[in-house]
Structure formats: structure tokens, C-alpha cells
Design a protein around this motif. Structure first.
Motif, PDB file in Angstrom:
ATOM      1  N   CYS A  65      31.944  39.624  33.513  1.00  8.81           N
ATOM      2  CA  CYS A  65      30.749  39.215  34.271  1.00  8.81           C
ATOM      3  C   CYS A  65      30.410  40.292  35.307  1.00  8.81           C
ATOM      4  O   CYS A  65      29.247  40.642  35.499  1.00  8.81           O
ATOM      5  CB  CYS A  65      31.004  37.869  34.952  1.00  8.81           C
ATOM      6  SG  CYS A  65      29.497  37.117  35.569  1.00  8.81           S
ATOM      7  N   HIS A  66      31.453  40.849  35.941  1.00  2.00           N
ATOM      8  CA  HIS A  66      31.214  41.913  36.917  1.00  2.00           C
ATOM      9  C   HIS A  66      30.585  43.151  36.280  1.00  2.00           C
ATOM     10  O   HIS A  66      29.677  43.756  36.841  1.00  2.00           O
ATOM     11  CB  HIS A  66      32.524  42.294  37.614  1.00  2.00           C
ATOM     12  CG  HIS A  66      32.683  41.614  38.918  1.00  2.00           C
ATOM     13  ND1 HIS A  66      32.919  40.269  39.020  1.00  2.00           N
ATOM     14  CD2 HIS A  66      32.600  42.081  40.197  1.00  2.00           C
ATOM     15  CE1 HIS A  66      32.980  39.938  40.305  1.00  2.00           C
ATOM     16  NE2 HIS A  66      32.794  41.019  41.034  1.00  2.00           N
ATOM     17  N   MET A  67      31.109  43.529  35.120  1.00  3.36           N
ATOM     18  CA  MET A  67      30.573  44.738  34.482  1.00  3.36           C
ATOM     19  C   MET A  67      29.090  44.564  34.147  1.00  3.36           C
ATOM     20  O   MET A  67      28.293  45.489  34.298  1.00  3.36           O
ATOM     21  CB  MET A  67      31.372  45.073  33.207  1.00  3.36           C
ATOM     22  CG  MET A  67      32.804  45.493  33.478  1.00  3.36           C
ATOM     23  SD  MET A  67      32.905  46.845  34.660  1.00  3.36           S
ATOM     24  CE  MET A  67      33.962  46.184  35.908  1.00  3.36           C
TER      25      MET A  67
ATOM     26  N   PHE B  40      30.984  33.802  47.291  1.00  3.81           N
ATOM     27  CA  PHE B  40      30.914  33.537  45.852  1.00  3.81           C
ATOM     28  C   PHE B  40      31.495  34.723  45.068  1.00  3.81           C
ATOM     29  O   PHE B  40      32.148  34.544  44.035  1.00  3.81           O
ATOM     30  CB  PHE B  40      29.482  33.238  45.388  1.00  3.81           C
ATOM     31  CG  PHE B  40      29.458  32.824  43.945  1.00  3.81           C
ATOM     32  CD1 PHE B  40      29.781  31.520  43.580  1.00  3.81           C
ATOM     33  CD2 PHE B  40      29.192  33.744  42.935  1.00  3.81           C
ATOM     34  CE1 PHE B  40      29.828  31.149  42.229  1.00  3.81           C
ATOM     35  CE2 PHE B  40      29.243  33.381  41.592  1.00  3.81           C
ATOM     36  CZ  PHE B  40      29.550  32.086  41.249  1.00  3.81           C
ATOM     37  N   ASP B  41      31.278  35.928  45.576  1.00  4.06           N
ATOM     38  CA  ASP B  41      31.873  37.116  44.944  1.00  4.06           C
ATOM     39  C   ASP B  41      33.403  36.964  44.900  1.00  4.06           C
ATOM     40  O   ASP B  41      34.042  37.250  43.894  1.00  4.06           O
ATOM     41  CB  ASP B  41      31.446  38.363  45.729  1.00  4.06           C
ATOM     42  CG  ASP B  41      31.889  39.663  45.089  1.00  4.06           C
ATOM     43  OD1 ASP B  41      32.147  39.671  43.873  1.00  4.06           O
ATOM     44  OD2 ASP B  41      31.967  40.673  45.815  1.00  4.06           O
ATOM     45  N   SER B  42      33.975  36.477  46.002  1.00  2.00           N
ATOM     46  CA  SER B  42      35.439  36.282  46.030  1.00  2.00           C
ATOM     47  C   SER B  42      35.865  35.248  44.983  1.00  2.00           C
ATOM     48  O   SER B  42      36.889  35.416  44.310  1.00  2.00           O
ATOM     49  CB  SER B  42      35.912  35.777  47.397  1.00  2.00           C
ATOM     50  OG  SER B  42      35.387  36.548  48.443  1.00  2.00           O
TER      51      SER B  42
ATOM     52  N   ASN C  34      21.343  41.960  44.833  1.00  2.00           N
ATOM     53  CA  ASN C  34      22.527  41.567  45.609  1.00  2.00           C
ATOM     54  C   ASN C  34      23.647  41.170  44.640  1.00  2.00           C
ATOM     55  O   ASN C  34      23.439  40.361  43.727  1.00  2.00           O
ATOM     56  CB  ASN C  34      22.151  40.392  46.519  1.00  2.00           C
ATOM     57  CG  ASN C  34      23.352  39.829  47.269  1.00  2.00           C
ATOM     58  OD1 ASN C  34      24.158  39.092  46.701  1.00  2.00           O
ATOM     59  ND2 ASN C  34      23.474  40.186  48.529  1.00  2.00           N
ATOM     60  N   HIS C  35      24.840  41.707  44.892  1.00  2.00           N
ATOM     61  CA  HIS C  35      25.959  41.548  43.951  1.00  2.00           C
ATOM     62  C   HIS C  35      26.364  40.083  43.744  1.00  2.00           C
ATOM     63  O   HIS C  35      26.440  39.601  42.612  1.00  2.00           O
ATOM     64  CB  HIS C  35      27.132  42.388  44.478  1.00  2.00           C
ATOM     65  CG  HIS C  35      28.384  42.260  43.693  1.00  2.00           C
ATOM     66  ND1 HIS C  35      28.463  42.603  42.360  1.00  2.00           N
ATOM     67  CD2 HIS C  35      29.619  41.806  44.048  1.00  2.00           C
ATOM     68  CE1 HIS C  35      29.708  42.383  41.929  1.00  2.00           C
ATOM     69  NE2 HIS C  35      30.417  41.888  42.929  1.00  2.00           N
ATOM     70  N   GLY C  36      26.609  39.360  44.824  1.00  2.00           N
ATOM     71  CA  GLY C  36      27.057  37.964  44.708  1.00  2.00           C
ATOM     72  C   GLY C  36      26.001  37.075  44.074  1.00  2.00           C
ATOM     73  O   GLY C  36      26.315  36.158  43.301  1.00  2.00           O
TER      74      GLY C  36
ATOM     75  N   GLY D 289      23.697  38.067  41.896  1.00  5.62           N
ATOM     76  CA  GLY D 289      23.669  38.401  40.462  1.00  5.62           C
ATOM     77  C   GLY D 289      24.784  37.678  39.716  1.00  5.62           C
ATOM     78  O   GLY D 289      24.573  37.119  38.636  1.00  5.62           O
ATOM     79  N   LEU D 290      25.957  37.652  40.315  1.00  7.30           N
ATOM     80  CA  LEU D 290      27.090  36.960  39.688  1.00  7.30           C
ATOM     81  C   LEU D 290      26.815  35.468  39.552  1.00  7.30           C
ATOM     82  O   LEU D 290      27.158  34.844  38.547  1.00  7.30           O
ATOM     83  CB  LEU D 290      28.354  37.153  40.541  1.00  7.30           C
ATOM     84  CG  LEU D 290      28.938  38.566  40.592  1.00  7.30           C
ATOM     85  CD1 LEU D 290      30.011  38.653  41.680  1.00  7.30           C
ATOM     86  CD2 LEU D 290      29.528  38.963  39.236  1.00  7.30           C
ATOM     87  N   ALA D 291      26.192  34.897  40.596  1.00  5.61           N
ATOM     88  CA  ALA D 291      25.933  33.453  40.592  1.00  5.61           C
ATOM     89  C   ALA D 291      25.028  33.066  39.421  1.00  5.61           C
ATOM     90  O   ALA D 291      25.237  32.037  38.781  1.00  5.61           O
ATOM     91  CB  ALA D 291      25.287  33.035  41.915  1.00  5.61           C
TER      92      ALA D 291
ATOM     93  N   SER E 152      34.289  34.611  42.261  1.00  4.88           N
ATOM     94  CA  SER E 152      34.133  35.282  40.980  1.00  4.88           C
ATOM     95  C   SER E 152      35.329  36.185  40.683  1.00  4.88           C
ATOM     96  O   SER E 152      35.853  36.194  39.565  1.00  4.88           O
ATOM     97  CB  SER E 152      32.833  36.097  40.981  1.00  4.88           C
ATOM     98  OG  SER E 152      32.782  36.937  39.847  1.00  4.88           O
ATOM     99  N   HIS E 153      35.781  36.947  41.687  1.00  4.05           N
ATOM    100  CA  HIS E 153      36.953  37.809  41.467  1.00  4.05           C
ATOM    101  C   HIS E 153      38.154  36.971  41.025  1.00  4.05           C
ATOM    102  O   HIS E 153      38.916  37.367  40.144  1.00  4.05           O
ATOM    103  CB  HIS E 153      37.319  38.576  42.742  1.00  4.05           C
ATOM    104  CG  HIS E 153      36.276  39.554  43.148  1.00  4.05           C
ATOM    105  ND1 HIS E 153      36.221  40.116  44.397  1.00  4.05           N
ATOM    106  CD2 HIS E 153      35.235  40.089  42.462  1.00  4.05           C
ATOM    107  CE1 HIS E 153      35.182  40.936  44.457  1.00  4.05           C
ATOM    108  NE2 HIS E 153      34.575  40.925  43.304  1.00  4.05           N
ATOM    109  N   SER E 154      38.323  35.815  41.673  1.00  4.49           N
ATOM    110  CA  SER E 154      39.464  34.961  41.322  1.00  4.49           C
ATOM    111  C   SER E 154      39.306  34.455  39.889  1.00  4.49           C
ATOM    112  O   SER E 154      40.254  34.491  39.104  1.00  4.49           O
ATOM    113  CB  SER E 154      39.554  33.774  42.280  1.00  4.49           C
ATOM    114  OG  SER E 154      39.560  34.228  43.613  1.00  4.49           O
TER     115      SER E 154
HETATM  116 ZN    ZN Z   1      32.470  41.362  43.021  1.00  4.83          ZN
END
Ligand code: ZN
Ligand code: NZQ
Length: 386
Positions: free
Chosen positions: A266-268, A193-195, A280-282, A284-286, A197-199
Motif C-alpha cells: 500500500c505504501h509503494m 493513520f500513517d503509523s 498528503n501521505h497519510g 493517500g493511505l487512508a 498503516s505501518h503497523s
Molecule cells: Zn507511511
């Protein structure tokens, strides 16, 4: 297209037995003293450690171990690694792990060559380090694509800040899908999911008109979504895993960023959430993405509407751009639920009384975002995520 220069310093060795086939030749090029860096010990359980130590011994290297690099690596851990590297006159660093180990070593590599405190040098003096101990990465957990870039995300506990620092690029990255087969499924999904998000965050940057990078980006997003589903259906599917590993690298190897600015708001926000909660990073992004995107919707209608059609296969017939944009956010939120990622902070065990205002007040506001967020609105986003 905006003006750009493109070249890439990281050599990628992808595939089964990539270390056995390629590491000896890479090691032949470097000095005797090698820092072998890893995390909490997963590599000792799955055989990766024994294999790499065997290769290093066969190459006649003197190994110093730098262990216990935690998820969300701290600046104190960086300093420990830098001291170890200096004391042992390290010639080369091998980072074995996921984004945390890989990021930590990028900064160790720079700090070991510098007397000054690197955080102050980069943030107070606005300097960029230029001298590094050379490094190679062996990826055991994919998702961040950290092996492909020279930015590291480090938690400075004293300053209560999880922020990017510039470090070294890896000379090479070994991506062997077999090494990742022991990752806990939760980490596989949050990493993938992190990937995604990066996209998405790259896609949402300006200019807002679609260019070639964005069309490759759409393909990357479709690929990640499809392969997450395939991996959940069959965790042993090494082809699906391979696709996810390469998609993670693609999202961070600069290609999707050619000719445009990126967003990464969103990352910041997630990074500061991480500074305060060590989450956990991914995951949190979700939680953050759908909520943040609802706030961005009025400004980002065109891009969201295109994502609805090109990535999420939503039929545009009879729908306005606004309806399509809305449908994109609904599809993203439904997907997050479908793949078992959290949808609220409560599900992540982030306490109600977390200092969300301090998180919003210390988040970096990005320039490339479709919407210029105020700190007040970021706080609203955070509060809606509870
Ligand atoms: Zn990330
Ligand atoms: O420490 P060990 O025991 O190795 O366990 C790790 C860790 O607990 C485990 N693991 C790794 N490979 C495994 C495995 N367990 C079983 N089998 C394997 N093969 O996985 C856990 C998570 O590892 P970690 O490296 O923390 O995860 P991830 O790759 O998601 O990295 C997260 C860090 O990267 C930063 C994040 O902010 C976070 O600090 N990011 C770095 C980026 C960059 N440099 O480009 C971009 C990202 O946006 C992200 O911010």
C-alpha cells in the motif's frame, strides 16, 4: 521466527523539555558547524526555533540554516542541502520537523559525503552509502516514525518517482510532545493513520503465522486506534498525544519487524501516487487501504480475521474466517470515515484525469505481500479509489 540480528543505533529522548535537558550534552560531542534544517516555518511560530537556536548558541555552535524543506521532499532539495553542507563544512545536522525534514536530511547527510549522484549510486549501481555527516532529529510532527530508521522517501521530479533511498540513522531523536501540540489536527490524524498503516503493513508480511512481533504489533494498533479517538475528543490531551508519538516510533523502530518480512505494498502505491499528485501521505493511505485490502482478501483471510478479533474487538461467535476478514475491512473503512480522513481521491482533490496507469506501471511490487499484485490489478485499485 525467521533468523534476525537486532541492535538499534538511535537514542531516544522522550518527554517534555527533552531538548533543554539533553541537547547540550549531545552538542558537546560534535563539531562547531551545525546545519539547522527545517520546513516552511512552523517552528518559528511555535517557539521551537528560538529555543533550539538558544541552545545552539549557548553551546558555541556556528549555525547554517537549511530552510523550506517541503512536504514530500524533492531530490533537488536534497542536492541544495548537500551543497550547503559541503560549502559550510558542516559537522553535524539537526533536522527539526516531521517525516519530510527528517527524511531529506538523511540523504543530505550521505550526499554531502559523496561525489557520485546518490540516486544513481543506489538504484543503478545498487550501492549503499557508508559515510555520513552525523545527525540529530527534533520531531515536531509525528506519524512517520522517520526518526527511527535510515530509509528516506524522496521525490525525484525528473524521474517522476517517489522512492526509498538509504541514508543515515540519527544519532538521537528528541520527542517532546509539547512540540507537536501546534500541529494542525488534520496532520495529527493523517500522521497517526500513517503509523497504523505501518503497523498493518508490517503485520501483513510473511510468515503468515503470528509471532511475538505480531502480538506486540496488535497492541500497537489497538493503542493507535484508541488514542486517535481520544485526541479527536480532546486535542489538548497530551497523554494521548504522547502515546501516539511513541506508537509512531514503535512502528518504525524495527521491533515489530523482527523475525518476519514486511508487506508495504500500500505504501509503494501511495508513494507513486505522491510522485504524480504531491498528495498528503497519510490521506493517500487512508483512501487506498480498504480498497487494496478488498483485493487482498482471498489471500489474506487468516490475518485479516485475526485482526478483526484482536484489534477491532469483533465478536467471532458464529462467524467464519471469511466473514471475520470481511468485517475487519468494514471496521477499518468505518474508522477512516469516523476520524475524518478522505475515502476517495475526489475528496483529496486528485483529478479524475491523473495518469493512474503510469502510477501503477511505476509502483514497486513488494515481495512480502500476502498477494502478488499485478500492475493491472493495482490500476484497478487506483481506479476504484476515484
Ligand atoms: Zn507511511
Ligand atoms: O514545513 P512546516 O512549516 O514545518 O509545516 C509542516 C508541514 O506543513 C507541518 N508541521 C510540522 N510540525 C508542526 C507543523 N505545523 C505546526 N506545528 C508543528 N509542530 O506539518 C506539515 C507536514 O509535515 P511533513 O513532515 O511533510 O509530514 P509527515 O511527518 O507526515 O512526513 C511526510 C513525509 O514522510 C514520508 C512521506 O512519504 C512524506 O514524504 N515517509 C517517511 C517514512 C520513513 N522515512 O520512515 C515512512 C512513511 O511511510 C512516509 O513515507
Amino acid at each position: 521466527m525467521e533468523s534476525f540480528t537486532y541492535s538499534y543505533p538511535v537514542k531516544v529522548y522522550f518527554g517534555e523539555k527533552a531538548a533543554e535537558k539533553n541537547l547540550p550534552a549531545e552538542l558537546a560531542k560534535v563539531g562547531e558547524n551545525v546545519l539547522l534544517a527545517y520546513g516552511g516555518g512552523s517552528i518559528k511560530k511555535n517557539g521551537v526555533y528560538d529555543e533550539l537556536v538558544g541552545i545552539l548558541n549557548a553551546a558555541g555552535k556556528k549555525i547554517t540554516e537549511f530552510t523550506g524543506i517541503m512536504s514530500n521532499p524533492t531530490y533537488a532539495k536534497v542536492q541544495e542541502g548537500a551543497k550547503l553542507a559541503r560549502d559550510n563544512k558542516i559537522d553535524f545536522i539537526i533536522a527539526v520537523g516531521g517525516g519530510s525534514v527528517i527524511d531529506c536530511c538523511k540523504i543530505v547527510s550521505a550526499q554531502a559525503k559523496m561525489e557520485k549522484d546518490l540516486w544513481d549510486f543506489e538504484y543503478a549501481e545498487h550501492g549503499t552509502p557508508t559515510e555520513f555527516i552525523p545527525m540529530g532529529a527534533v520531531v515536531t510532527a509525528f506519524g512517520t516514525g522517520a526518526e527511527m530508521n535510515n530509509g528516506a522517501v524522496i521525490t525525484n521530479e525528473e524521474k517522476k518517482s517517489k522512492s526509498p533511498l538509504r541514508g543515515a540513522f540519527y544519532d538521537f531523536a528528541i520527542l517532546d510532545p509539547v512540540y507537536t501540540m501546534t500541529m494542525p489536527m488534520k496532520q495529527v490524524i493523517s500522521g497517526a493513520f500513517d503509523s497504523l498503516s505501518h503497523s498493518m503493513e508490517t503485520y501483513m508480511g510473511s510468515p503468515r503465522d503470528v509471532n511475538l512481533s505480531d502480538e506486540i504489533n496488535e497492541a500497537t494498533q489497538r493503542n493507535i486506534i484508541r488514542n486517535i479517538r481520544m485526541t479527536l475528543k480532546n486535542p489538548e490531551d497530551i497523554q494521548a498525544r504522547s502515546e501516539l508519538i511513541w506508537a509512531a516510533a514503535m512502528a518504525e523502530n524495527g521491533i515489530l519487524k523482527i523475525g518476519k518480512a514486511t508487506d508495504f505494498q500500500c505504501h509503494m502505491l501511495e508513494h507513486q501516487l505522491g510522485a504524480f499528485t504531491d498528495c498528503n501521505h497519510g490521506q493517500g493511505l487512508a483512501v487506498l487501504h480498504p480498497v487494496l485490502y478488498r483485493h487482498m482478501l482471498p489471500e489474506a483471510v487468516k490475518q485479516f480475521a485475526r485482526l478483526a478479533v484482536e484489534v477491532w474487538d469483533i465478536d467471532p461467535t458464529g462467524k467464519s474466517e471469511e466473514e471475520l476478514a470481511d468485517a475487519f475491512i468494514d471496521a477499518l473503512a468505518a474508522f477512516i470515515k469516523e476520524i475524518g480522513l478522505p475515502t476517495t481521491f475526489a475528496e483529496m482533490n486528485i483529478p479524475e484525469d491523473t495518469n493512474f496507469k503510469a502510477i501503477a506501471d511505476t509502483t514497486i511490487l513488494t515481495g512480502g505481500c500476502a498477494k502478488k499484485f499485478s500492475r493491472e490489478e493495482l490500476l484497478e485499485v487506483l481506479l476504484e479509489c476515484r
